[in-house]
Scaffold this active site. Structure first.
Site, PDB file in Angstrom:
ATOM      1  N   TYR A 168     -13.863   5.240 -14.255  1.00 35.48           N
ATOM      2  CA  TYR A 168     -13.891   4.074 -13.369  1.00 35.48           C
ATOM      3  C   TYR A 168     -14.391   2.835 -14.111  1.00 35.48           C
ATOM      4  CZ  TYR A 168     -14.765   1.401  -9.082  1.00 35.48           C
ATOM      5  OH  TYR A 168     -14.763   0.451  -8.096  1.00 35.48           O
ATOM      6  N   LYS A 185     -12.179  -0.624 -14.995  1.00 34.30           N
ATOM      7  CA  LYS A 185     -12.622  -1.905 -14.447  1.00 34.30           C
ATOM      8  C   LYS A 185     -12.980  -2.891 -15.564  1.00 34.30           C
ATOM      9  CE  LYS A 185     -11.969  -0.676 -10.259  1.00 34.30           C
ATOM     10  NZ  LYS A 185     -10.775  -1.204  -9.531  1.00 34.30           N
ATOM     11  N   ASN A 207      -5.625  -5.492  -6.026  1.00 37.65           N
ATOM     12  CA  ASN A 207      -6.832  -4.899  -5.468  1.00 37.65           C
ATOM     13  C   ASN A 207      -6.829  -3.380  -5.492  1.00 37.65           C
ATOM     14  OD1 ASN A 207      -9.215  -4.623  -3.451  1.00 37.65           O
ATOM     15  ND2 ASN A 207      -7.498  -3.648  -2.390  1.00 37.65           N
ATOM     16  N   ASP A 225       0.855  -1.179   0.000  1.00 36.86           N
ATOM     17  CA  ASP A 225       0.000   0.000   0.000  1.00 36.86           C
ATOM     18  C   ASP A 225       0.896   1.235   0.000  1.00 36.86           C
ATOM     19  OD1 ASP A 225      -3.228   0.288   0.772  1.00 36.86           O
ATOM     20  OD2 ASP A 225      -2.047   2.115   1.086  1.00 36.86           O
TER      21      ASP A 225
END
Length: 272
Positions: free
Chosen positions: A162, A166, A97, A41
């Site tokens: 977005y 995706k 992720n 992260d």
């Protein structure tokens, strides 16, 4: 579950964007199932805090590693894989992720913002897979799970960046699955729906119990199961696809949204 029954015992998983939300839920489940987990992260403070909490949950600091990683910077990704391999000598599972929630009308999207979303959510996924493949090839097997969204298949206004990224993640995963199948490397995609996260908790903070319940009902009104997903439920789906029970599944997209994608048909039934 008894230790000896964990099919993932001793395997190593890398989870990106794992300092909170869905990523943290995925890391929790994989750790519970016996994996060593590298938490990647960009947020150093939250990442360290998450890694410490995960290690405490299994009373074993040796099974969790935090690596501060900017997923749009190739050198960071290379370094993260090097640190993971140095700690555990292998990478069995990669979970991509990390994601950028970006919702704006088309005319308000700046080119640099579009590029930033694509760099983090798509280019970053490609770069991590490129690092994972040689390691998994030497091992003769591996599992890659990319997190996309229900927006890959059906979306809403103001979500063009977005939805585009995706949808690209899901399409990329199918192609990668075909390419890597002869190597014993499986690639699948999870499409989560509305999932409880830190942003939602901030929205609910300070509300009375009655107000909180009403707000959650409104958030869930298009979900036939009547509630938001919990992050660990997305983690359960990831663990299934990454595990041996999914050994003949590759190139698949698994929707985990409480029936939201089928809402139009479900709502018509309710109205009749």
């Amino acid at each position: 579950m008894k230790r000896e029954e964990r099919e993932m015992q001793g395997r190593t998983a890398i989870v990106t964007g794992a300092a909170g939300g869905i990523g943290k839920g995925i890391a929790q489940v994989l750790l519970r199932e016996g994996c060593n987990v590298a938490v990647l992260d960009w947020d150093e403070q939250e990442g360290e805090r998450t890694a410490q909490a995960l290690a405490a949950s299994v009373n074993d600091a040796g099974r969790v590693l935090f690596v501060q990683t900017n997923m749009s910077v190739e050198a960071d990704i290379v370094g993260a894989f090097e640190q993971t391999a140095k700690r555990w000598s292998r990478v069995d599972i990669l979970v991509n992720n990390v994601g950028t929630h970006y919702y704006h009308p088309i005319e308000q999207i700046k080119a640099e913002d579009w590029d930033r979303v694509m760099a983090t959510d798509l280019r970053g996924y490609f770069l991590t897979v490129r690092q994972a493949v040689p390691i998994m090839r030497r091992q003769g097997r591996g599992a890659i799970v990319n997190i996309a969204s229900v927006h890959a298949n059906q979306t809403a206004p103001h979500c063009s960046a977005y939805a585009a990224v995706k949808g690209a993640v899901a399409a990329m995963g199918r192609s990668m699955a075909l390419e890597l199948a002869p190597e014993g490397i499986r690639v699948n995609t999870v499409l989560p729906g509305y999932t409880r996260n830190a942003n939602i908790e901030r929205q609910l903070a300070g509300l009375t119990e009655e107000e909180r319940a009403a707000s959650e009902r409104e958030m869930s009104r298009n979900i036939p199961l009547g509630r938001l997903a919990e992050a660990v439920e997305i983690g359960d789906a990831v663990a299934f696809l990454a595990g041996d029970k999914a050994s003949f599944i590759t190139g698949a997209s698994l929707t985990v949204d409480g029936g939201e994608s089928s809402h139009l048909q479900w709502q018509r039934q309710q109205d009749q």
